[in-house]
Design a protein around this motif. Structure first.
Motif, mmCIF file in Angstrom:
data_model
loop_
_atom_site.group_PDB
_atom_site.id
_atom_site.type_symbol
_atom_site.label_atom_id
_atom_site.label_comp_id
_atom_site.label_asym_id
_atom_site.label_seq_id
_atom_site.Cartn_x
_atom_site.Cartn_y
_atom_site.Cartn_z
ATOM 1 N N HIS A 230 -0.696 0.169 -0.565
ATOM 2 C CA HIS A 230 0.415 0.588 -1.427
ATOM 3 C C HIS A 230 0.926 -0.581 -2.264
ATOM 4 O O HIS A 230 1.144 -0.452 -3.487
ATOM 5 C CB HIS A 230 1.540 1.145 -0.549
ATOM 6 C CG HIS A 230 2.785 1.491 -1.300
ATOM 7 N ND1 HIS A 230 2.892 2.594 -2.120
ATOM 8 C CD2 HIS A 230 3.994 0.852 -1.366
ATOM 9 C CE1 HIS A 230 4.103 2.633 -2.658
ATOM 10 N NE2 HIS A 230 4.785 1.594 -2.220
ATOM 11 N N LEU A 231 1.075 -1.742 -1.646
ATOM 12 C CA LEU A 231 1.596 -2.905 -2.360
ATOM 13 C C LEU A 231 0.581 -3.476 -3.345
ATOM 14 O O LEU A 231 0.955 -3.954 -4.419
ATOM 15 C CB LEU A 231 2.020 -3.971 -1.347
ATOM 16 C CG LEU A 231 3.203 -3.588 -0.446
ATOM 17 C CD1 LEU A 231 3.464 -4.675 0.590
ATOM 18 C CD2 LEU A 231 4.464 -3.324 -1.272
ATOM 19 N N LEU A 232 -0.696 -3.416 -3.000
ATOM 20 C CA LEU A 232 -1.730 -3.884 -3.924
ATOM 21 C C LEU A 232 -1.766 -3.023 -5.185
ATOM 22 O O LEU A 232 -1.975 -3.531 -6.295
ATOM 23 C CB LEU A 232 -3.096 -3.860 -3.240
ATOM 24 C CG LEU A 232 -3.370 -4.981 -2.235
ATOM 25 C CD1 LEU A 232 -4.617 -4.657 -1.403
ATOM 26 C CD2 LEU A 232 -3.554 -6.322 -2.956
ATOM 27 N N ALA A 233 -1.577 -1.729 -5.010
ATOM 28 C CA ALA A 233 -1.589 -0.824 -6.160
ATOM 29 C C ALA A 233 -0.426 -1.103 -7.108
ATOM 30 O O ALA A 233 -0.546 -0.906 -8.323
ATOM 31 C CB ALA A 233 -1.539 0.624 -5.679
ATOM 32 N N ARG A 234 0.680 -1.563 -6.564
ATOM 33 C CA ARG A 234 1.847 -1.867 -7.395
ATOM 34 C C ARG A 234 1.706 -3.217 -8.090
ATOM 35 O O ARG A 234 2.303 -3.447 -9.144
ATOM 36 C CB ARG A 234 3.116 -1.869 -6.536
ATOM 37 C CG ARG A 234 3.490 -0.495 -6.006
ATOM 38 C CD ARG A 234 4.647 -0.582 -5.032
ATOM 39 N NE ARG A 234 5.830 -1.184 -5.631
ATOM 40 C CZ ARG A 234 6.957 -1.442 -4.958
ATOM 41 N NH1 ARG A 234 7.018 -1.165 -3.667
ATOM 42 N NH2 ARG A 234 7.993 -1.970 -5.569
ATOM 43 N N GLY A 235 0.901 -4.130 -7.505
ATOM 44 C CA GLY A 235 0.701 -5.447 -8.092
ATOM 45 C C GLY A 235 1.897 -6.372 -7.899
ATOM 46 O O GLY A 235 2.919 -5.997 -7.322
ATOM 47 N N GLY A 236 1.742 -7.604 -8.389
ATOM 48 C CA GLY A 236 2.850 -8.547 -8.358
ATOM 49 C C GLY A 236 2.874 -9.485 -7.164
ATOM 50 O O GLY A 236 3.751 -10.350 -7.079
ATOM 51 N N ARG A 237 1.930 -9.330 -6.212
ATOM 52 C CA ARG A 237 1.895 -10.205 -5.046
ATOM 53 C C ARG A 237 0.503 -10.780 -4.859
ATOM 54 O O ARG A 237 -0.488 -10.110 -5.112
ATOM 55 C CB ARG A 237 2.286 -9.444 -3.774
ATOM 56 C CG ARG A 237 3.752 -9.027 -3.681
ATOM 57 C CD ARG A 237 3.951 -8.207 -2.406
ATOM 58 N NE ARG A 237 5.334 -7.852 -2.164
ATOM 59 C CZ ARG A 237 5.941 -6.785 -2.681
ATOM 60 N NH1 ARG A 237 5.261 -5.991 -3.495
ATOM 61 N NH2 ARG A 237 7.196 -6.525 -2.394
ATOM 62 N N THR A 238 0.445 -12.002 -4.408
ATOM 63 C CA THR A 238 -0.849 -12.599 -4.093
ATOM 64 C C THR A 238 -1.299 -12.127 -2.713
ATOM 65 O O THR A 238 -0.503 -11.602 -1.920
ATOM 66 C CB THR A 238 -0.764 -14.133 -4.086
ATOM 67 O OG1 THR A 238 0.069 -14.553 -2.990
ATOM 68 C CG2 THR A 238 -0.193 -14.658 -5.400
ATOM 69 N N VAL A 239 -2.576 -12.353 -2.410
ATOM 70 C CA VAL A 239 -3.098 -11.983 -1.101
ATOM 71 C C VAL A 239 -2.384 -12.778 -0.007
ATOM 72 O O VAL A 239 -2.061 -12.250 1.067
ATOM 73 C CB VAL A 239 -4.623 -12.210 -1.037
ATOM 74 C CG1 VAL A 239 -5.147 -12.001 0.377
ATOM 75 C CG2 VAL A 239 -5.338 -11.273 -2.005
ATOM 76 N N ALA A 240 -2.110 -14.032 -0.257
ATOM 77 C CA ALA A 240 -1.405 -14.864 0.726
ATOM 78 C C ALA A 240 -0.003 -14.341 0.986
ATOM 79 O O ALA A 240 0.468 -14.324 2.139
ATOM 80 C CB ALA A 240 -1.353 -16.309 0.246
ATOM 81 N N GLU A 241 0.679 -13.911 -0.063
ATOM 82 C CA GLU A 241 2.032 -13.361 0.098
ATOM 83 C C GLU A 241 1.999 -12.064 0.897
ATOM 84 O O GLU A 241 2.863 -11.829 1.754
ATOM 85 C CB GLU A 241 2.658 -13.123 -1.278
ATOM 86 C CG GLU A 241 3.031 -14.418 -2.000
ATOM 87 C CD GLU A 241 3.436 -14.175 -3.444
ATOM 88 O OE1 GLU A 241 4.099 -15.058 -4.012
ATOM 89 O OE2 GLU A 241 3.076 -13.101 -4.014
ATOM 90 N N LEU A 242 1.004 -11.227 0.624
ATOM 91 C CA LEU A 242 0.882 -9.973 1.368
ATOM 92 C C LEU A 242 0.600 -10.240 2.841
ATOM 93 O O LEU A 242 1.158 -9.572 3.711
ATOM 94 C CB LEU A 242 -0.235 -9.115 0.765
ATOM 95 C CG LEU A 242 0.088 -8.370 -0.519
ATOM 96 C CD1 LEU A 242 -1.158 -7.651 -1.021
ATOM 97 C CD2 LEU A 242 1.207 -7.359 -0.281
ATOM 98 N N ALA A 243 -0.274 -11.191 3.121
ATOM 99 C CA ALA A 243 -0.594 -11.512 4.506
ATOM 100 C C ALA A 243 0.656 -11.897 5.276
ATOM 101 O O ALA A 243 0.876 -11.442 6.407
ATOM 102 C CB ALA A 243 -1.625 -12.643 4.558
ATOM 103 N N GLN A 244 1.502 -12.705 4.661
ATOM 104 C CA GLN A 244 2.727 -13.134 5.319
ATOM 105 C C GLN A 244 3.720 -11.980 5.440
ATOM 106 O O GLN A 244 4.353 -11.798 6.487
ATOM 107 C CB GLN A 244 3.364 -14.285 4.543
ATOM 108 C CG GLN A 244 4.627 -14.846 5.188
ATOM 109 C CD GLN A 244 5.156 -16.055 4.455
ATOM 110 O OE1 GLN A 244 4.807 -16.311 3.307
ATOM 111 N NE2 GLN A 244 6.020 -16.820 5.104
#
Length: 269
Positions: A230-244
């Motif tokens: 869901h967050l990837l589809a919205r964009g605006g975050r790096t993979v590292a930020e999502l992991a955290q």
């Protein structure tokens, strides 16, 4: 074989220590422990003398030594690998009482259990726990309870696991879902979820598995991954930020889990 002995401790589980010994032709004289000592071999054979009898511990068997049981150990020149769980009484006894619904331990005296399935479960649990740095995770907590339930059942000297009927109800499932969704970045323990539903950890684990066909750990990983989509589809975050943000150990852990679930890396979703 080069002799090597390692120990692994956990900050949030004092009294619980993993041991991993690779030894050739090494003999241990008569000794005892102040904690419970559970051993399982990957390969080789070790002779153990206790209770007036010499027993052979081989792959497919489990050694259980309570505090104060005098025993020795000797391996062949070809060597062996012995994985051990050293567990303080104030760690093990509450766990066994929780599983059985009454006081007790797997065995009152030393015993060798010929149980390949239990031996395999112990080796897998030891491998999983040994790969963790400082804490006992949700997956390991669930594994510990299931393995010790099997140990109690296999020993034959204890009434065994308490019968648990039924599965989680709808209200309990919603409670668990909402709790986890609001804390995806945090460390969630089995005790957290059990208390949320007014159950022991053992009762919760059994009822959760019946409802979902998954362990709480695997269910939670999927929840985190679905939120990642869901967050990837919205964009605006790096993979590292999502992991955290989603509670993964680090970016590589997040990427491995995502690829295993969806077949591609998060950057290609």
């Amino acid at each position: 074989m080069t002799d090597r002995v390692r120990y692994h401790r956990f900050a949030d589980a004092p009294g619980f220590v993993l041991g991993d010994a690779r030894l050739a032709g090494r003999a241990f004289g008569p000794h005892y422990h102040l904690d419970y000592h559970i051993g399982v071999l990957d390969h080789g054979v070790q002779a153990q003398h206790f209770g007036g009898t010499t027993h052979l511990l081989a792959p497919g068997a489990v050694s259980f030594m309570p505090p104060g049981e005098v025993h020795d150990g000797a391996g062949s020149d070809e060597g062996f690998r012995l994985r051990t769980f050293r567990i303080a009484p104030d760690f093990l006894l509450p766990l066994c009482s929780e599983i059985a619904g009454r006081d007790g331990v797997p065995a009152q005296s030393g015993v060798i259990l010929e149980n390949p399935r239990l031996a395999r479960q112990l080796r897998c649990l030891h491998e999983a726990l040994g790969g963790q740095q400082e804490t006992v995770t949700l997956a390991a907590q669930s594994g510990l309870i299931e393995v010790f339930a099997g140990l109690m059942e296999a020993s034959g000297e204890h009434p065994g696991p308490e019968p648990v009927a039924g599965a989680l109800g709808d209200a309990e499932c919603r409670r668990v879902h909402d709790y986890c969704m609001s804390r995806l970045a945090e460390r969630i323990t089995l005790e957290d979820l059990a208390v949320l539903c007014g159950m022991s950890r053992f009762q919760f684990l059994r009822r959760f598995s019946r409802r979902f066909g998954l362990t709480p750990h695997n269910w939670l990983i999927r929840l985190r991954l679905e939120r990642a989509c869901h967050l990837l589809a919205r964009g605006g975050r790096t993979v590292a930020e999502l992991a955290q943000e989603l509670g993964f150990y680090d970016q590589s852990h997040f990427t491995r889990c995502f690829r295993a679930a969806f077949g591609v890396a998060p950057t290609r979703y």
